[in-house]
Design a protein around this motif. Sequence first.
Motif, mmCIF file in Angstrom:
data_model
loop_
_atom_site.group_PDB
_atom_site.id
_atom_site.type_symbol
_atom_site.label_atom_id
_atom_site.label_comp_id
_atom_site.label_asym_id
_atom_site.label_seq_id
_atom_site.Cartn_x
_atom_site.Cartn_y
_atom_site.Cartn_z
ATOM 1 N N ALA A 1 87.548 47.451 13.223
ATOM 2 C CA ALA A 1 87.138 46.448 14.210
ATOM 3 C C ALA A 1 87.966 45.171 14.025
ATOM 4 C CB ALA A 1 85.657 46.142 14.068
ATOM 5 N N ARG B 1 86.828 39.375 28.731
ATOM 6 C CA ARG B 1 86.685 40.386 27.696
ATOM 7 C C ARG B 1 87.976 41.163 27.475
ATOM 8 N NH1 ARG B 1 80.843 42.861 29.670
ATOM 9 N NH2 ARG B 1 79.558 41.043 29.113
ATOM 10 N N ASN C 1 93.121 42.449 11.656
ATOM 11 C CA ASN C 1 93.042 41.006 11.440
ATOM 12 C C ASN C 1 94.031 40.528 10.387
ATOM 13 O OD1 ASN C 1 90.965 40.481 13.289
ATOM 14 N ND2 ASN C 1 89.426 41.200 11.833
ATOM 15 N N LYS D 1 86.241 47.163 18.805
ATOM 16 C CA LYS D 1 85.368 47.927 17.930
ATOM 17 C C LYS D 1 86.115 49.095 17.290
ATOM 18 C CE LYS D 1 81.276 46.862 20.738
ATOM 19 N NZ LYS D 1 80.147 47.440 21.527
ATOM 20 N N GLU E 1 86.334 41.240 21.293
ATOM 21 C CA GLU E 1 85.941 42.165 20.239
ATOM 22 C C GLU E 1 86.590 43.539 20.444
ATOM 23 O OE1 GLU E 1 84.199 41.625 17.554
ATOM 24 O OE2 GLU E 1 83.563 39.560 17.961
ATOM 25 N N ASN F 1 88.533 40.903 15.887
ATOM 26 C CA ASN F 1 88.206 39.875 16.868
ATOM 27 C C ASN F 1 89.494 39.138 17.196
ATOM 28 O OD1 ASN F 1 87.476 37.260 18.022
ATOM 29 N ND2 ASN F 1 85.373 37.850 17.563
#
Length: 279
Positions: free
Chosen positions: A57, A27, A154, A66, A64, A59
Amino acid sequence: MRTVLSILILTITAVISTSAAKTNSDRLLPDDYVFAGVDGKLVQTGADKWAFEFESAANIGGVEIKAGQTIEMLGSATLEKMAADVKERTDSQFRMWAKVTKFEGKNYLFTVYYLSLRKLDQPTGEAKKDEPNKTGQTSSPANALSGQAVNSPNDVVNIPAEIVALLRQSEVLPTTEAQATQAEELQLKQDTIFANRAGRIEVKNGTYVFEADALGRGVEKFTIKLLPCQKLEDAMTQVRSESNPVRFNVAGILTKYKGEQYLLLQKVTRIYSYGNFGR
């Protein structure tokens, strides 16, 4: 029978513990991952301690992030500038370029550059025609420099040539008038490269340090505090596995925070004397 059952229970418990530890490790963001132009704000978590709170947020390789999540910041000359900027503005929003480190089950951020952002007020019921993302209201000089808006971690962002040129300068220039008048007092220099120095990695007074030496060449020894990262963790694993002192050749990023020098390791290579030098 009871003995066999006890052994079986212990084995199953060990497997579960190992799986849980692996899951927790998975993680974490990978060491050396770089955030390029991520938006958020700086949050003070203690005396001279700060964390970065992500605005959106994301990925990243299955990990992940947040919105509102925080990651602790490592001390650096750039962080000291950001902290000074926070004291000058109530709406302290930033766009940050930072390197991720991982140490003993926890992630950290080492920031190398940032831009101060501010929210633009829009007339009620009136939308901007050239807004690439209707939910984003953040604007900064980076958009004009790069030719694109950055609204999410992202987004694919290349550092503009103008910013790269700034990074190559010997000094980090102040971003506010108040900081400009205090530049000489703060002495916030840009990070520099620390390369190919031999020495030992140790723990002194609860702090990880690198103590340089020159094997009797008459060069004065000096000690630098180390920032947490995967390479430091790997080096300490080797140190703890040996009964004799272990020497390394190291390279890294040398920075300064609150008047003290720190080193973020980038390369750690063990040195073997093969009996030719005394320990």
